[in-house]
Enzyme design. Structure first.
Site, PDB file in Angstrom:
ATOM      1  CG  ASP A   1      -0.275   0.058   2.533  1.00 16.77           C
ATOM      2  OD1 ASP A   1      -0.045   1.176   3.039  1.00 16.77           O
ATOM      3  OD2 ASP A   1       0.024  -1.013   3.095  1.00 16.77           O
TER       4      ASP A   1
ATOM      5  CG  ASP B   1      -6.349   4.226   7.366  1.00 22.97           C
ATOM      6  OD1 ASP B   1      -6.473   3.749   8.503  1.00 22.97           O
ATOM      7  OD2 ASP B   1      -5.278   4.707   6.933  1.00 22.97           O
TER       8      ASP B   1
ATOM      9  CD  GLU C   1      -3.872   4.794  10.572  1.00 26.34           C
ATOM     10  OE1 GLU C   1      -2.786   4.931  11.189  1.00 26.34           O
ATOM     11  OE2 GLU C   1      -3.954   4.315   9.418  1.00 26.34           O
TER      12      GLU C   1
END
Length: 289
Positions: A88, A177, A179
């Protein structure tokens, strides 16, 4: 000058006047209640945080290493026959040497496309199209900032700026994503229920726009801390788990297995390397929908 007697229809003491006054009072109370309802005219809009100030420094796992560390010095896990290597990337990688990665065995890539509703990766075209040209199966991901705008707004922005999906057999569903917050409160100042609802909004909007259920990138530790270890998404959304070491470790609640594993942040050429949990045929099936 005319004199109004109590029996006159225009007298303030007449039955008609008393009825009109009562009706006016009821109407005034009803209007006051409506103005106080959520979403009604005059209601306070949600207060969002400022837009990200360093989105080029935020990528999948950038906050994982900061908060959870990484297993420096541990050899990469042994490659399994039923797994596929991938990477990634984001703008901090710049122009990526895709042929080098292909020759090294990488067969898929996830590329950061957006963050919040104000940032697009300036290297996206070279990375997203370059991986495809090299022969890889590719997908895009969105770095979430749930305190800057709604889930729906960010999903639409992502889908309109590289995060769409096409049934060409080589485009993976978009990834969200989730986080640690790079700008403040770990959980973005939201309760566990608030974060879960924000993600539900994002996922539902993305599916309505693209027809695909998105992948979720998150760590078990963050998930436990910020969502109360919610089980709301495991039945539908493939899990992309970061854990830098020799095994994938504990999974968040709701998932019986992972789909992608980001196993290192210090791999060859680009740093972040991943494994798909299955054969190449299964990876192609995920891309095909």
């Amino acid at each position: 000058m005319p004199v109004l007697r109590s029996g006159s229809p225009h007298s303030p003491f007449s039955p008609l006047s008393r009825c009109l006054a009562a009706a006016a009072a009821v109407l005034l109370v009803a209007v006051s209640l409506l103005v106080g309802l959520p979403g009604a005219a005059g209601a306070t809009a949600p207060r969002y945080a400022p837009e990200p100030t360093h989105p080029g420094q935020d990528w999948a796992g950038s906050q994982i290493t900061r908060h959870e560390g990484h297993a420096a010095g541990i050899a990469p896990p042994a490659s399994l026959a039923s797994s596929v290597e991938g990477v990634d990337v984001s703008s901090h990688n710049g122009n990526v040497a895709w042929s080098t990665l292909w020759n090294g065995g990488a067969r898929f890539a996830y590329v950061k496309a957006t963050e919040s509703t104000s940032y697009t990766n300036p290297s996206f075209a070279q990375q997203y199209n370059g991986s495809y040209t090299a022969g890889m199966i590719r997908g895009a991901y969105h770095f979430a900032t749930p305190d800057t705008s709604s889930g729906a707004a960010q999903a639409l922005y992502f889908a309109s700026h590289g995060g769409g999906w096409s049934k060409d057999g080589r485009t993976l569903p978009g990834a969200l994503d989730m986080e640690y917050n790079p700008y403040g409160s770990t959980c973005y100042g939201l309760s566990a229920a608030g974060l879960v609802n924000w993600m539900k909004d994002w996922f539902a909007t993305y599916k309505a726009r693209t027809g695909r259920d998105a992948v979720l990138y998150t760590s078990t530790a963050w998930w436990k801390q910020c969502t109360g270890n919610s089980s709301a998404f495991g039945a539908v959304h493939p899990l992309w788990l970061p854990r830098y070491g020799s095994s994938v470790g504990e999974l968040p609640n709701g998932w019986g297995f992972h789909t992608f594993w980001q196993y290192t942040s210090s791999g060859a050429t680009v740093g972040d390397h991943n494994r798909f949990n299955g054969s190449l045929d299964r990876l192609k099936a995920l891309a095909s929908g």
